[in-house]
Enzyme design. Structure first.
Site, PDB file in Angstrom:
ATOM      1  N   ASP A 160       0.854  -1.171   0.000  1.00  0.00           N
ATOM      2  CA  ASP A 160       0.000   0.000   0.000  1.00  0.00           C
ATOM      3  C   ASP A 160       0.897   1.231   0.000  1.00  0.00           C
ATOM      4  O   ASP A 160       1.994   1.202   0.565  1.00  0.00           O
ATOM      5  CB  ASP A 160      -0.838   0.001   1.279  1.00  0.00           C
ATOM      6  CG  ASP A 160      -1.955   1.024   1.243  1.00  0.00           C
ATOM      7  OD1 ASP A 160      -3.114   0.607   1.053  1.00  0.00           O
ATOM      8  OD2 ASP A 160      -1.683   2.227   1.421  1.00  0.00           O
ATOM      9  N   SER A 227     -12.845   3.798  -0.474  1.00  0.00           N
ATOM     10  CA  SER A 227     -12.702   5.038  -1.256  1.00  0.00           C
ATOM     11  C   SER A 227     -12.722   4.715  -2.750  1.00  0.00           C
ATOM     12  O   SER A 227     -13.175   5.511  -3.553  1.00  0.00           O
ATOM     13  CB  SER A 227     -11.380   5.731  -0.941  1.00  0.00           C
ATOM     14  OG  SER A 227     -11.357   6.185   0.383  1.00  0.00           O
ATOM     15  N   TYR A 228     -12.186   3.537  -3.084  1.00  0.00           N
ATOM     16  CA  TYR A 228     -12.019   3.156  -4.489  1.00  0.00           C
ATOM     17  C   TYR A 228     -12.857   1.909  -4.753  1.00  0.00           C
ATOM     18  O   TYR A 228     -12.623   0.865  -4.139  1.00  0.00           O
ATOM     19  CB  TYR A 228     -10.541   2.905  -4.792  1.00  0.00           C
ATOM     20  CG  TYR A 228      -9.686   4.093  -4.406  1.00  0.00           C
ATOM     21  CD1 TYR A 228      -9.564   5.186  -5.266  1.00  0.00           C
ATOM     22  CD2 TYR A 228      -9.042   4.145  -3.171  1.00  0.00           C
ATOM     23  CE1 TYR A 228      -8.816   6.291  -4.916  1.00  0.00           C
ATOM     24  CE2 TYR A 228      -8.281   5.251  -2.804  1.00  0.00           C
ATOM     25  CZ  TYR A 228      -8.167   6.321  -3.680  1.00  0.00           C
ATOM     26  OH  TYR A 228      -7.436   7.410  -3.312  1.00  0.00           O
ATOM     27  N   TYR A 229     -13.816   2.038  -5.685  1.00  0.00           N
ATOM     28  CA  TYR A 229     -14.773   0.964  -5.908  1.00  0.00           C
ATOM     29  C   TYR A 229     -14.281  -0.051  -6.937  1.00  0.00           C
ATOM     30  O   TYR A 229     -14.868  -0.218  -8.012  1.00  0.00           O
ATOM     31  CB  TYR A 229     -16.141   1.554  -6.282  1.00  0.00           C
ATOM     32  CG  TYR A 229     -16.778   2.227  -5.088  1.00  0.00           C
ATOM     33  CD1 TYR A 229     -17.567   1.509  -4.195  1.00  0.00           C
ATOM     34  CD2 TYR A 229     -16.530   3.567  -4.810  1.00  0.00           C
ATOM     35  CE1 TYR A 229     -18.117   2.105  -3.075  1.00  0.00           C
ATOM     36  CE2 TYR A 229     -17.078   4.181  -3.688  1.00  0.00           C
ATOM     37  CZ  TYR A 229     -17.859   3.447  -2.826  1.00  0.00           C
ATOM     38  OH  TYR A 229     -18.394   4.040  -1.718  1.00  0.00           O
ATOM     39  N   LEU A 231     -12.713  -3.981  -6.177  1.00  0.00           N
ATOM     40  CA  LEU A 231     -12.494  -4.794  -4.977  1.00  0.00           C
ATOM     41  C   LEU A 231     -11.014  -4.986  -4.636  1.00  0.00           C
ATOM     42  O   LEU A 231     -10.208  -5.361  -5.490  1.00  0.00           O
ATOM     43  CB  LEU A 231     -13.161  -6.164  -5.105  1.00  0.00           C
ATOM     44  CG  LEU A 231     -13.244  -6.879  -3.739  1.00  0.00           C
ATOM     45  CD1 LEU A 231     -14.391  -6.312  -2.908  1.00  0.00           C
ATOM     46  CD2 LEU A 231     -13.379  -8.380  -3.898  1.00  0.00           C
ATOM     47  N   HIS A 232     -10.680  -4.703  -3.390  1.00  0.00           N
ATOM     48  CA  HIS A 232      -9.319  -4.912  -2.898  1.00  0.00           C
ATOM     49  C   HIS A 232      -9.386  -5.291  -1.429  1.00  0.00           C
ATOM     50  O   HIS A 232     -10.346  -4.980  -0.726  1.00  0.00           O
ATOM     51  CB  HIS A 232      -8.470  -3.659  -3.115  1.00  0.00           C
ATOM     52  CG  HIS A 232      -9.059  -2.427  -2.509  1.00  0.00           C
ATOM     53  ND1 HIS A 232      -9.988  -1.641  -3.174  1.00  0.00           N
ATOM     54  CD2 HIS A 232      -8.890  -1.847  -1.300  1.00  0.00           C
ATOM     55  CE1 HIS A 232     -10.344  -0.639  -2.399  1.00  0.00           C
ATOM     56  NE2 HIS A 232      -9.698  -0.738  -1.238  1.00  0.00           N
TER      57      HIS A 232
HETATM   58  P1  M7G Z   1      -9.879   2.064   0.353  1.00  0.00           P
HETATM   59  O1  M7G Z   1     -10.521   1.235   1.395  1.00  0.00           O
HETATM   60  O2  M7G Z   1     -10.546   2.093  -0.996  1.00  0.00           O
HETATM   61  O3  M7G Z   1      -9.738   3.556   0.763  1.00  0.00           O
HETATM   62  O4  M7G Z   1      -8.405   1.516   0.223  1.00  0.00           O
HETATM   63  P2  M7G Z   1      -8.989   4.352   1.897  1.00  0.00           P
HETATM   64  O5  M7G Z   1      -7.860   5.050   1.183  1.00  0.00           O
HETATM   65  O6  M7G Z   1     -10.018   5.345   2.334  1.00  0.00           O
HETATM   66  O7  M7G Z   1      -8.566   3.412   2.948  1.00  0.00           O
HETATM   67  C1  M7G Z   1      -7.551   1.895  -0.798  1.00  0.00           C
HETATM   68  C2  M7G Z   1      -6.123   1.604  -0.362  1.00  0.00           C
HETATM   69  O8  M7G Z   1      -5.270   1.793  -1.458  1.00  0.00           O
HETATM   70  C3  M7G Z   1      -5.666   2.555   0.741  1.00  0.00           C
HETATM   71  O9  M7G Z   1      -5.103   1.817   1.805  1.00  0.00           O
HETATM   72  C4  M7G Z   1      -4.659   3.460   0.038  1.00  0.00           C
HETATM   73  O10 M7G Z   1      -3.605   3.862   0.887  1.00  0.00           O
HETATM   74  C5  M7G Z   1      -4.160   2.591  -1.094  1.00  0.00           C
HETATM   75  N1  M7G Z   1      -3.761   3.351  -2.280  1.00  0.00           N
HETATM   76  C6  M7G Z   1      -4.408   4.411  -2.816  1.00  0.00           C
HETATM   77  N2  M7G Z   1      -3.762   4.823  -3.942  1.00  0.00           N
HETATM   78  C7  M7G Z   1      -4.197   5.937  -4.776  1.00  0.00           C
HETATM   79  C8  M7G Z   1      -2.696   3.991  -4.134  1.00  0.00           C
HETATM   80  C9  M7G Z   1      -1.687   3.924  -5.149  1.00  0.00           C
HETATM   81  O11 M7G Z   1      -1.624   4.688  -6.109  1.00  0.00           O
HETATM   82  N3  M7G Z   1      -0.780   2.913  -5.006  1.00  0.00           N
HETATM   83  C10 M7G Z   1      -0.810   2.044  -3.948  1.00  0.00           C
HETATM   84  N4  M7G Z   1       0.132   1.108  -3.883  1.00  0.00           N
HETATM   85  N5  M7G Z   1      -1.755   2.095  -2.987  1.00  0.00           N
HETATM   86  C11 M7G Z   1      -2.697   3.065  -3.078  1.00  0.00           C
END
Ligand code: M7G
Length: 292
Positions: A160, A227-229, A231-232
């Site tokens: 991350d 935040s990002y739709y 799935l992760h």
């Molecule tokens: P989330 O639950 O969608 O949102 O998780 P959150 O950011 O509100 O927790 C997305 C995860 O992806 C988070 O832990 C972010 O830190 C991570 N993340 C976001 N971006 C834009 C990137 C990226 O460009 N590269 C990497 N490696 N991780 C990212």
């Protein structure tokens, strides 16, 4: 690693959030006329750097009293780096995401999801271009820890961007699925259990191999709402209080799998609870619908 000076042109407009305890600051401003968010964070002190810190640093006495004394230690510059994250151009939604705000707990039934949340996220959510770049090896390819390329049950596991990988203490990786049509927990049905089990199993194995951290020391979970739709799954070290690992947002992957095994449509029908920030547009939608 490149050396850049882009931040020298940064013009601060306001501080979104800062914390003396977390030793970070979230700054909103302009970078070459574009909106930008810059996050600065002091990194942990690593044990393996101690010999160098003790031998190569200068001490400045602040006070001495009986057996007690405090100092300022001037360490060599390479031991005093600040982890920096830049989002540019940043959307208004990014600025809001990082601003400290009161939150409100929302109760979302399966029907609310269909009538309130889904239409909203289809219009308003963050771009997932960065996710596609990872899956297509257009970005961060050299950071991939493990990949299962299978189109159905495959995923990419990588650090991350919140984790600088300098110490396992705050380990934080994400597994991003290859399937592109699963937005979040809400879309999961028993049809996805092989995918989730595969991520769980192979993710744990890869982390044991690479970082020597056993599964019993991992917290493996999904966020709802994310935040990002796309799935992760989040993999963090158990003792580390990762941002967003709170009960109102995190769903343990092992619980998710079990719930789907006992009811294939568990996440279609259940009422889910999650916090929304005061200025979140989705919160207004729940208010308008009389659901808050
Ligand atoms: P989330 O639950 O969608 O949102 O998780 P959150 O950011 O509100 O927790 C997305 C995860 O992806 C988070 O832990 C972010 O830190 C991570 N993340 C976001 N971006 C834009 C990137 C990226 O460009 N590269 C990497 N490696 N991780 C990212």
């Amino acid at each position: 690693p490149e050396s850049e000076s882009i931040l020298s042109g940064f013009k601060t407009s306001n501080i979104l959030r800062d914390s003396a305890r977390e030793k970070n600051i979230f700054v909103h401003g302009k970078l070459a006329d574009q909106d930008a968010v810059v996050i600065l964070e002091k990194t942990p002190i690593r044990e393996d750097n101690l010999p160098e810190i003790f031998s190569g640093s200068r001490l400045k006495l602040e006070m001495k009293n009986d057996i007690y004394s405090t100092y300022r230690l001037q360490v060599p510059p390479h031991l005093n780096e600040i982890k920096t994250t830049v989002v540019c151009p940043a959307t208004e939604k990014h600025v809001k995401k990082y601003q400290r705000q009161d939150s409100f707990l929302v109760e979302e039934t399966g029907k609310d999801y269909q009538s309130i949340t889904l239409p909203y996220i289809q219009k308003q959510s963050f771009s997932v271009q960065w996710v596609y770049n990872i899956l297509e090896k257009k970005a961060e390819a050299d950071r991939i820890v493990y990949e299962d390329p299978d189109p159905k049950v495959g995923f990419v596991l990588l650090p991350d961007f919140k984790w600088d990988q300098k110490q396992v203490d705050d380990l934080y990786l994400i597994a991003i699925v290859h399937q592109r049509d699963i937005k979040s927990l809400r879309d999961l049905t028993s049809e996805h259990t092989p995918l989730l089990q595969n991520i769980f199993q192979k993710g744990k194995e890869a982390i044991l191999q690479r970082y020597n951290l056993p599964a019993s020391q991992l917290r493996v979970y999904l966020h709802y709402q994310p935040s990002y739709y796309h799935l992760h799954v989040h993999f963090t070290k158990l003792g580390y209080e990762a941002p967003g690992c709170s009960v109102e947002r995190a769903h343990l992957l092992s619980d998710v799998i079990q719930n789907l095994q006992s009811d294939p449509d568990y996440y279609k029908n259940r009422t889910l609870y999650f916090p929304l920030r005061a200025d979140d547009g989705l919160l207004s939608k729940f208010k308008e619908a009389g659901r808050l």
